[in-house]
Design a protein around this motif. Structure first.
Motif, PDB file in Angstrom:
ATOM      1  N   ALA A  27       0.819  -1.216   0.000  1.00  0.00           N
ATOM      2  CA  ALA A  27       0.000   0.000   0.000  1.00  0.00           C
ATOM      3  C   ALA A  27       0.856   1.271   0.000  1.00  0.00           C
ATOM      4  N   ALA A  28       1.937   1.259   0.751  1.00  0.00           N
ATOM      5  CA  ALA A  28       2.753   2.471   0.917  1.00  0.00           C
ATOM      6  C   ALA A  28       3.727   2.705  -0.226  1.00  0.00           C
ATOM      7  N   LEU A  29       4.275   1.625  -0.804  1.00  0.00           N
ATOM      8  CA  LEU A  29       5.396   1.783  -1.734  1.00  0.00           C
ATOM      9  C   LEU A  29       5.163   1.183  -3.117  1.00  0.00           C
ATOM     10  N   ASP A  30       4.025   0.569  -3.353  1.00  0.00           N
ATOM     11  CA  ASP A  30       3.669   0.008  -4.660  1.00  0.00           C
ATOM     12  C   ASP A  30       4.857  -0.741  -5.288  1.00  0.00           C
ATOM     13  N   PRO A  31       5.362  -1.768  -4.613  1.00  0.00           N
ATOM     14  CA  PRO A  31       6.566  -2.443  -5.100  1.00  0.00           C
ATOM     15  C   PRO A  31       6.338  -3.237  -6.381  1.00  0.00           C
ATOM     16  N   THR A  32       7.399  -3.338  -7.174  1.00  0.00           N
ATOM     17  CA  THR A  32       7.395  -4.198  -8.349  1.00  0.00           C
ATOM     18  C   THR A  32       7.868  -5.601  -7.974  1.00  0.00           C
ATOM     19  N   HIS A  33       8.501  -5.714  -6.836  1.00  0.00           N
ATOM     20  CA  HIS A  33       8.969  -7.004  -6.302  1.00  0.00           C
ATOM     21  C   HIS A  33       8.970  -6.887  -4.782  1.00  0.00           C
ATOM     22  N   LEU A  34       8.430  -7.904  -4.125  1.00  0.00           N
ATOM     23  CA  LEU A  34       8.398  -7.896  -2.666  1.00  0.00           C
ATOM     24  C   LEU A  34       8.469  -9.312  -2.144  1.00  0.00           C
ATOM     25  N   VAL A  35       9.408  -9.555  -1.253  1.00  0.00           N
ATOM     26  CA  VAL A  35       9.511 -10.837  -0.562  1.00  0.00           C
ATOM     27  C   VAL A  35       9.634 -10.544   0.925  1.00  0.00           C
ATOM     28  N   VAL A  36       8.727 -11.097   1.711  1.00  0.00           N
ATOM     29  CA  VAL A  36       8.775 -10.989   3.164  1.00  0.00           C
ATOM     30  C   VAL A  36       9.109 -12.374   3.690  1.00  0.00           C
ATOM     31  N   PHE A  45      12.125 -10.650  10.887  1.00  0.00           N
ATOM     32  CA  PHE A  45      11.773 -10.708   9.468  1.00  0.00           C
ATOM     33  C   PHE A  45      12.865 -10.122   8.601  1.00  0.00           C
ATOM     34  N   SER A  46      12.869 -10.550   7.334  1.00  0.00           N
ATOM     35  CA  SER A  46      13.686  -9.948   6.285  1.00  0.00           C
ATOM     36  C   SER A  46      12.734  -9.511   5.183  1.00  0.00           C
ATOM     37  N   VAL A  47      13.020  -8.357   4.598  1.00  0.00           N
ATOM     38  CA  VAL A  47      12.213  -7.831   3.506  1.00  0.00           C
ATOM     39  C   VAL A  47      13.151  -7.506   2.344  1.00  0.00           C
ATOM     40  N   THR A  48      12.821  -8.002   1.173  1.00  0.00           N
ATOM     41  CA  THR A  48      13.477  -7.598  -0.064  1.00  0.00           C
ATOM     42  C   THR A  48      12.410  -6.883  -0.871  1.00  0.00           C
ATOM     43  N   ILE A  49      12.666  -5.633  -1.191  1.00  0.00           N
ATOM     44  CA  ILE A  49      11.655  -4.821  -1.859  1.00  0.00           C
ATOM     45  C   ILE A  49      12.287  -3.986  -2.969  1.00  0.00           C
ATOM     46  N   GLU A  50      11.607  -3.980  -4.110  1.00  0.00           N
ATOM     47  CA  GLU A  50      11.985  -3.129  -5.232  1.00  0.00           C
ATOM     48  C   GLU A  50      10.805  -2.222  -5.513  1.00  0.00           C
ATOM     49  N   LEU A  94      14.131  -6.413  11.884  1.00  0.00           N
ATOM     50  CA  LEU A  94      13.749  -6.333  10.483  1.00  0.00           C
ATOM     51  C   LEU A  94      14.987  -6.019   9.647  1.00  0.00           C
ATOM     52  N   ALA A  95      15.361  -6.946   8.769  1.00  0.00           N
ATOM     53  CA  ALA A  95      16.450  -6.719   7.815  1.00  0.00           C
ATOM     54  C   ALA A  95      15.810  -6.255   6.516  1.00  0.00           C
ATOM     55  N   ILE A  96      16.339  -5.167   5.940  1.00  0.00           N
ATOM     56  CA  ILE A  96      15.736  -4.567   4.755  1.00  0.00           C
ATOM     57  C   ILE A  96      16.749  -4.521   3.616  1.00  0.00           C
ATOM     58  N   ARG A  97      16.355  -5.064   2.461  1.00  0.00           N
ATOM     59  CA  ARG A  97      17.102  -4.920   1.232  1.00  0.00           C
ATOM     60  C   ARG A  97      16.186  -4.182   0.270  1.00  0.00           C
ATOM     61  N   ALA A  98      16.504  -2.929  -0.021  1.00  0.00           N
ATOM     62  CA  ALA A  98      15.630  -2.083  -0.830  1.00  0.00           C
ATOM     63  C   ALA A  98      16.381  -1.579  -2.062  1.00  0.00           C
ATOM     64  N   ARG A  99      15.726  -1.661  -3.213  1.00  0.00           N
ATOM     65  CA  ARG A  99      16.328  -1.171  -4.441  1.00  0.00           C
ATOM     66  C   ARG A  99      15.260  -0.589  -5.352  1.00  0.00           C
ATOM     67  N   ALA A 100      15.697   0.249  -6.275  1.00  0.00           N
ATOM     68  CA  ALA A 100      14.816   0.797  -7.306  1.00  0.00           C
ATOM     69  C   ALA A 100      14.848  -0.144  -8.505  1.00  0.00           C
ATOM     70  N   PRO A 101      13.816  -0.135  -9.336  1.00  0.00           N
ATOM     71  CA  PRO A 101      13.820  -0.961 -10.544  1.00  0.00           C
ATOM     72  C   PRO A 101      15.053  -0.658 -11.397  1.00  0.00           C
ATOM     73  N   GLY A 102      15.686  -1.714 -11.906  1.00  0.00           N
ATOM     74  CA  GLY A 102      16.870  -1.552 -12.750  1.00  0.00           C
ATOM     75  C   GLY A 102      18.181  -1.596 -11.988  1.00  0.00           C
ATOM     76  N   GLU A 103      18.146  -1.493 -10.660  1.00  0.00           N
ATOM     77  CA  GLU A 103      19.370  -1.591  -9.855  1.00  0.00           C
ATOM     78  C   GLU A 103      19.733  -3.061  -9.656  1.00  0.00           C
ATOM     79  N   ALA A 104      21.005  -3.335  -9.497  1.00  0.00           N
ATOM     80  CA  ALA A 104      21.462  -4.703  -9.234  1.00  0.00           C
ATOM     81  C   ALA A 104      20.931  -5.175  -7.892  1.00  0.00           C
ATOM     82  N   ALA A 105      20.617  -6.433  -7.843  1.00  0.00           N
ATOM     83  CA  ALA A 105      20.081  -7.033  -6.614  1.00  0.00           C
ATOM     84  C   ALA A 105      21.084  -7.116  -5.505  1.00  0.00           C
TER      85      ALA A 105
END
Length: 96
Positions: free
Chosen positions: A19-28, A49-54, A85-96
């Motif tokens: 709802a807040a970030l409209d991710p193109t990829h999200l893994v919780v 928890f760990s979150v990977t979000i693009e 909470l471990a967070i891995r956050a990236r913008a679309p097109g950035e390396a994982a």
């Protein structure tokens, strides 16, 4: 979008970030089993928890501000229910 969340709290995390970030990829990921018996383990099985979000919201934004955006979306859960909470956050097109 991918969201293999498990459990009610993991589902809440995924819903709020969506709802807040409209991710193109999200893994919780629920990492609580790895911390069983450690400080912060409340016995619920949902404390770590760990979150990977693009998200396009992260484009041109510093790593620190990305963390803040995620933390803001989950503020009350972080204060009351999430111990770590471990967070891995990236913008679309950035390396994982």
């Amino acid at each position: 979008m991918n969201a293999p969340a498990s459990g009610p709290l993991a589902d809440q995390i995924a819903a709020r970030l969506t709802a807040a970030l409209d991710p193109t990829h999200l893994v919780v990921s629920n990492d609580s089993a790895q911390h069983s018996g450690h400080m912060g383990d409340d016995g619920s099985g949902e404390s770590h928890f760990s979150v990977t979000i693009e998200s396009p919201a992260f484009a041109g934004v510093s790593r620190v501000e990305r963390q803040r955006l995620v933390n803001r979306a989950l503020a009350d859960l972080l204060a009351e229910r999430i111990h770590a909470l471990a967070i891995r956050a990236r913008a679309p097109g950035e390396a994982a």
